[in-house]
Design a protein around this motif. Structure first.
Motif, PDB file in Angstrom:
ATOM      1  N   GLN A  51       0.814  -1.211   0.000  1.00  0.00           N
ATOM      2  CA  GLN A  51       0.000   0.000   0.000  1.00  0.00           C
ATOM      3  C   GLN A  51       0.850   1.264   0.000  1.00  0.00           C
ATOM      4  OE1 GLN A  51      -3.385  -0.719  -0.302  1.00  0.00           O
ATOM      5  NE2 GLN A  51      -2.337  -2.689  -0.494  1.00  0.00           N
ATOM      6  N   GLY A  52       2.171   1.091  -0.077  1.00  0.00           N
ATOM      7  CA  GLY A  52       3.064   2.240  -0.082  1.00  0.00           C
ATOM      8  C   GLY A  52       3.235   2.869   1.287  1.00  0.00           C
ATOM      9  N   HIS A  53       2.748   2.177   2.333  1.00  0.00           N
ATOM     10  CA  HIS A  53       2.813   2.724   3.694  1.00  0.00           C
ATOM     11  C   HIS A  53       4.227   2.605   4.263  1.00  0.00           C
ATOM     12  CE1 HIS A  53       1.001   4.322   7.238  1.00  0.00           C
ATOM     13  NE2 HIS A  53       1.199   3.248   7.971  1.00  0.00           N
ATOM     14  N   VAL A  54       4.930   1.557   3.888  1.00  0.00           N
ATOM     15  CA  VAL A  54       6.331   1.365   4.268  1.00  0.00           C
ATOM     16  C   VAL A  54       7.082   0.916   3.018  1.00  0.00           C
ATOM     17  CG1 VAL A  54       5.812   0.756   6.670  1.00  0.00           C
ATOM     18  CG2 VAL A  54       5.939  -1.052   4.942  1.00  0.00           C
ATOM     19  N   GLN A  55       8.389   0.959   3.086  1.00  0.00           N
ATOM     20  CA  GLN A  55       9.213   0.549   1.962  1.00  0.00           C
ATOM     21  C   GLN A  55       9.408  -0.961   1.971  1.00  0.00           C
ATOM     22  OE1 GLN A  55      10.470   2.529  -0.557  1.00  0.00           O
ATOM     23  NE2 GLN A  55       9.185   4.129   0.359  1.00  0.00           N
ATOM     24  N   LEU A  56       9.184  -1.606   0.814  1.00  0.00           N
ATOM     25  CA  LEU A  56       9.327  -3.056   0.741  1.00  0.00           C
ATOM     26  C   LEU A  56      10.740  -3.502   1.089  1.00  0.00           C
ATOM     27  CD1 LEU A  56       8.215  -5.863  -0.007  1.00  0.00           C
ATOM     28  CD2 LEU A  56       8.844  -5.384  -2.388  1.00  0.00           C
ATOM     29  N   TRP A  57      11.746  -2.848   0.526  1.00  0.00           N
ATOM     30  CA  TRP A  57      13.139  -3.260   0.766  1.00  0.00           C
ATOM     31  C   TRP A  57      13.503  -3.123   2.238  1.00  0.00           C
ATOM     32  CZ3 TRP A  57      16.680  -0.082   3.017  1.00  0.00           C
ATOM     33  CH2 TRP A  57      16.418   1.300   3.019  1.00  0.00           C
ATOM     34  N   ALA A  58      13.016  -2.040   2.875  1.00  0.00           N
ATOM     35  CA  ALA A  58      13.322  -1.824   4.293  1.00  0.00           C
ATOM     36  C   ALA A  58      12.654  -2.888   5.159  1.00  0.00           C
ATOM     37  CB  ALA A  58      12.866  -0.429   4.720  1.00  0.00           C
ATOM     38  N   MET A  59      11.409  -3.246   4.818  1.00  0.00           N
ATOM     39  CA  MET A  59      10.703  -4.264   5.588  1.00  0.00           C
ATOM     40  C   MET A  59      11.395  -5.611   5.453  1.00  0.00           C
ATOM     41  SD  MET A  59       8.321  -4.898   7.703  1.00  0.00           S
ATOM     42  CE  MET A  59       7.368  -3.367   7.642  1.00  0.00           C
ATOM     43  N   ILE A  60      11.841  -5.947   4.243  1.00  0.00           N
ATOM     44  CA  ILE A  60      12.552  -7.210   4.041  1.00  0.00           C
ATOM     45  C   ILE A  60      13.836  -7.238   4.864  1.00  0.00           C
ATOM     46  CG2 ILE A  60      13.851  -8.584   2.364  1.00  0.00           C
ATOM     47  CD1 ILE A  60      11.799  -7.775   0.250  1.00  0.00           C
ATOM     48  N   VAL A  61      14.596  -6.147   4.815  1.00  0.00           N
ATOM     49  CA  VAL A  61      15.861  -6.082   5.570  1.00  0.00           C
ATOM     50  C   VAL A  61      15.604  -6.243   7.064  1.00  0.00           C
ATOM     51  CG1 VAL A  61      17.756  -4.566   6.266  1.00  0.00           C
ATOM     52  CG2 VAL A  61      17.108  -4.722   3.855  1.00  0.00           C
ATOM     53  N   LEU A  62      14.610  -5.541   7.581  1.00  0.00           N
ATOM     54  CA  LEU A  62      14.323  -5.599   9.019  1.00  0.00           C
ATOM     55  C   LEU A  62      13.864  -6.989   9.449  1.00  0.00           C
ATOM     56  CD1 LEU A  62      12.520  -2.178   9.550  1.00  0.00           C
ATOM     57  CD2 LEU A  62      14.764  -2.845  10.431  1.00  0.00           C
ATOM     58  N   VAL A  63      13.012  -7.611   8.650  1.00  0.00           N
ATOM     59  CA  VAL A  63      12.516  -8.945   8.996  1.00  0.00           C
ATOM     60  C   VAL A  63      13.653  -9.973   8.948  1.00  0.00           C
ATOM     61  CG1 VAL A  63      11.044 -10.847   8.206  1.00  0.00           C
ATOM     62  CG2 VAL A  63      10.116  -8.545   8.368  1.00  0.00           C
ATOM     63  N   VAL A  64      14.477  -9.903   7.910  1.00  0.00           N
ATOM     64  CA  VAL A  64      15.593 -10.845   7.788  1.00  0.00           C
ATOM     65  C   VAL A  64      16.572 -10.676   8.942  1.00  0.00           C
ATOM     66  CG1 VAL A  64      17.636 -11.418   6.417  1.00  0.00           C
ATOM     67  CG2 VAL A  64      15.426 -11.110   5.290  1.00  0.00           C
ATOM     68  N   VAL A  65      16.934  -9.436   9.252  1.00  0.00           N
ATOM     69  CA  VAL A  65      17.867  -9.180  10.353  1.00  0.00           C
ATOM     70  C   VAL A  65      17.271  -9.628  11.684  1.00  0.00           C
ATOM     71  CG1 VAL A  65      19.027  -7.376  11.698  1.00  0.00           C
ATOM     72  CG2 VAL A  65      19.080  -7.307   9.196  1.00  0.00           C
ATOM     73  N   ALA A  66      15.984  -9.318  11.900  1.00  0.00           N
ATOM     74  CA  ALA A  66      15.326  -9.722  13.155  1.00  0.00           C
ATOM     75  C   ALA A  66      15.301 -11.231  13.287  1.00  0.00           C
ATOM     76  CB  ALA A  66      13.900  -9.165  13.193  1.00  0.00           C
ATOM     77  N   ALA A  67      15.058 -11.943  12.176  1.00  0.00           N
ATOM     78  CA  ALA A  67      15.030 -13.406  12.208  1.00  0.00           C
ATOM     79  C   ALA A  67      16.400 -13.974  12.558  1.00  0.00           C
ATOM     80  CB  ALA A  67      14.557 -13.952  10.856  1.00  0.00           C
ATOM     81  N   ILE A  68      17.432 -13.439  11.937  1.00  0.00           N
ATOM     82  CA  ILE A  68      18.791 -13.941  12.174  1.00  0.00           C
ATOM     83  C   ILE A  68      19.260 -13.621  13.590  1.00  0.00           C
ATOM     84  CG2 ILE A  68      21.217 -13.717  11.481  1.00  0.00           C
ATOM     85  CD1 ILE A  68      20.194 -13.177   8.624  1.00  0.00           C
ATOM     86  N   VAL A  69      19.057 -12.380  14.009  1.00  0.00           N
ATOM     87  CA  VAL A  69      19.483 -11.973  15.355  1.00  0.00           C
ATOM     88  C   VAL A  69      18.658 -12.699  16.415  1.00  0.00           C
ATOM     89  CG1 VAL A  69      19.684 -10.044  16.966  1.00  0.00           C
ATOM     90  CG2 VAL A  69      20.314  -9.739  14.571  1.00  0.00           C
ATOM     91  N   GLY A  70      17.364 -12.843  16.172  1.00  0.00           N
ATOM     92  CA  GLY A  70      16.513 -13.559  17.128  1.00  0.00           C
ATOM     93  C   GLY A  70      16.966 -14.990  17.318  1.00  0.00           C
ATOM     94  N   ASP A  71      17.296 -15.670  16.227  1.00  0.00           N
ATOM     95  CA  ASP A  71      17.805 -17.037  16.321  1.00  0.00           C
ATOM     96  C   ASP A  71      19.131 -17.081  17.071  1.00  0.00           C
ATOM     97  OD1 ASP A  71      15.675 -18.113  15.014  1.00  0.00           O
ATOM     98  OD2 ASP A  71      16.855 -19.170  13.503  1.00  0.00           O
ATOM     99  N   SER A  72      19.973 -16.085  16.851  1.00  0.00           N
ATOM    100  CA  SER A  72      21.272 -16.043  17.527  1.00  0.00           C
ATOM    101  C   SER A  72      21.104 -15.878  19.032  1.00  0.00           C
ATOM    102  CB  SER A  72      22.131 -14.901  16.958  1.00  0.00           C
ATOM    103  OG  SER A  72      22.463 -15.144  15.604  1.00  0.00           O
ATOM    104  N   VAL A  73      20.139 -15.047  19.414  1.00  0.00           N
ATOM    105  CA  VAL A  73      19.849 -14.896  20.842  1.00  0.00           C
ATOM    106  C   VAL A  73      19.299 -16.206  21.403  1.00  0.00           C
ATOM    107  CG1 VAL A  73      18.396 -13.724  22.544  1.00  0.00           C
ATOM    108  CG2 VAL A  73      19.471 -12.415  20.694  1.00  0.00           C
ATOM    109  N   GLY A  74      18.403 -16.860  20.641  1.00  0.00           N
ATOM    110  CA  GLY A  74      17.872 -18.159  21.071  1.00  0.00           C
ATOM    111  C   GLY A  74      18.978 -19.186  21.231  1.00  0.00           C
ATOM    112  N   TYR A  75      19.963 -19.143  20.343  1.00  0.00           N
ATOM    113  CA  TYR A  75      21.120 -20.044  20.430  1.00  0.00           C
ATOM    114  C   TYR A  75      21.864 -19.829  21.748  1.00  0.00           C
ATOM    115  CZ  TYR A  75      25.812 -21.862  19.370  1.00  0.00           C
ATOM    116  OH  TYR A  75      27.016 -22.529  19.410  1.00  0.00           O
ATOM    117  N   GLU A  76      22.107 -18.567  22.100  1.00  0.00           N
ATOM    118  CA  GLU A  76      22.821 -18.266  23.342  1.00  0.00           C
ATOM    119  C   GLU A  76      22.010 -18.678  24.564  1.00  0.00           C
ATOM    120  OE1 GLU A  76      25.894 -17.270  23.744  1.00  0.00           O
ATOM    121  OE2 GLU A  76      26.226 -17.240  21.589  1.00  0.00           O
ATOM    122  N   VAL A  77      20.697 -18.483  24.484  1.00  0.00           N
ATOM    123  CA  VAL A  77      19.821 -18.906  25.587  1.00  0.00           C
ATOM    124  C   VAL A  77      19.940 -20.419  25.782  1.00  0.00           C
ATOM    125  CG1 VAL A  77      17.427 -19.171  26.331  1.00  0.00           C
ATOM    126  CG2 VAL A  77      18.203 -17.003  25.358  1.00  0.00           C
ATOM    127  N   GLY A  78      19.889 -21.163  24.682  1.00  0.00           N
ATOM    128  CA  GLY A  78      20.010 -22.617  24.766  1.00  0.00           C
ATOM    129  C   GLY A  78      21.380 -23.054  25.242  1.00  0.00           C
TER     130      GLY A  78
END
Length: 214
Positions: A51-78
């Motif tokens: 809908q042009g409300h946010v930038q597609l490229w920025a949303m992809i970057v944020l989601v990918v980074v959040a997924a990778i960093v979130g998994d890394s934190v989960g790894y350290e927790v485990g």
């Protein structure tokens, strides 16, 4: 669908970015992915981009980074709290699938990290299981980054295409029919989720029955 789009558009773009990023991050980081809808958040982020409300490229970057960093934190927790987490009573109702995830990790190694990204429960528990198993972080990170890139990009783009397709259908055949089609799709997804949950409950019941006979 139209109501959902209006609600998304009513939120400041900064908040859309922040909420989607946090939901994706928390899903993996603190072992609660079977409660936090990270996958849904990624799709809605894509809808907002359509809908042009946010930038597609920025949303992809944020989601990918959040997924990778979130998994890394989960790894350290485990890695540091693995035994405490795996033996927590709150996971007793998921014990069958947890053992299934551990077996999957033992058989597939690093590929379990990548493939687990595409299954809700495995996505939630796999990082902590890998950390508890003492897999070298570099090996984990390579599969984690690969999975996060594919998963994050795919689901944001899926949301983008869904939002764009809705607008195209609405212009071609009218808003009412477009809403009807969207409703049918939503109902189909709900039915699929209900059946998936029933299969999970059946698996858990069968697992507990086997344990009781041992």
């Amino acid at each position: 669908m139209e109501s959902l789009m209006h609600r998304i558009l009513d939120i400041s773009p900064v908040w859309v970015y922040l909420i989607v990023t946090l939901l994706v991050f928390v899903e993996d980081a603190i072992f609660v992915g079977f409660v936090i809808p990270g996958e849904t958040a990624a799709v809605l982020g894509g809808v907002a981009a359509s809908q042009g409300h946010v930038q597609l490229w920025a949303m992809i970057v944020l989601v990918v980074v959040a997924a990778i960093v979130g998994d890394s934190v989960g790894y350290e927790v485990g890695k540091h709290l693995g035994s405490r987490i795996l033996n927590a009573s709150i996971l007793d109702r998921h014990r069958g699938r947890l053992d299934q995830a551990q077996d999957f990790l033992a058989r597939r190694g690093g590929w379990a990290v990548f493939l687990g990204r595409f299954t809700a429960f495995f996505r939630a528990v796999m990082p902590a299981l890998v950390g508890a198993s003492r897999m070298p972080y570099r090996k984990f990170l390579s599969f984690n980054a690969f999975g996060g890139l594919i998963w994050g990009t795919a689901f944001v783009v899926l949301g983008y295409l869904a939002g764009a397709s809705y607008q195209a259908v609405a212009k071609t055949v009218g808003r009412d029919l477009a809403i009807g089609v969207a409703a049918v799709v939503v109902v189909a997804l709900v039915v699929w989720k209900i059946r998936e949950r029933r299969r999970e409950k059946t698996f858990e019941a069968e697992y507990e029955a086997v344990r009781e006979t041992e």
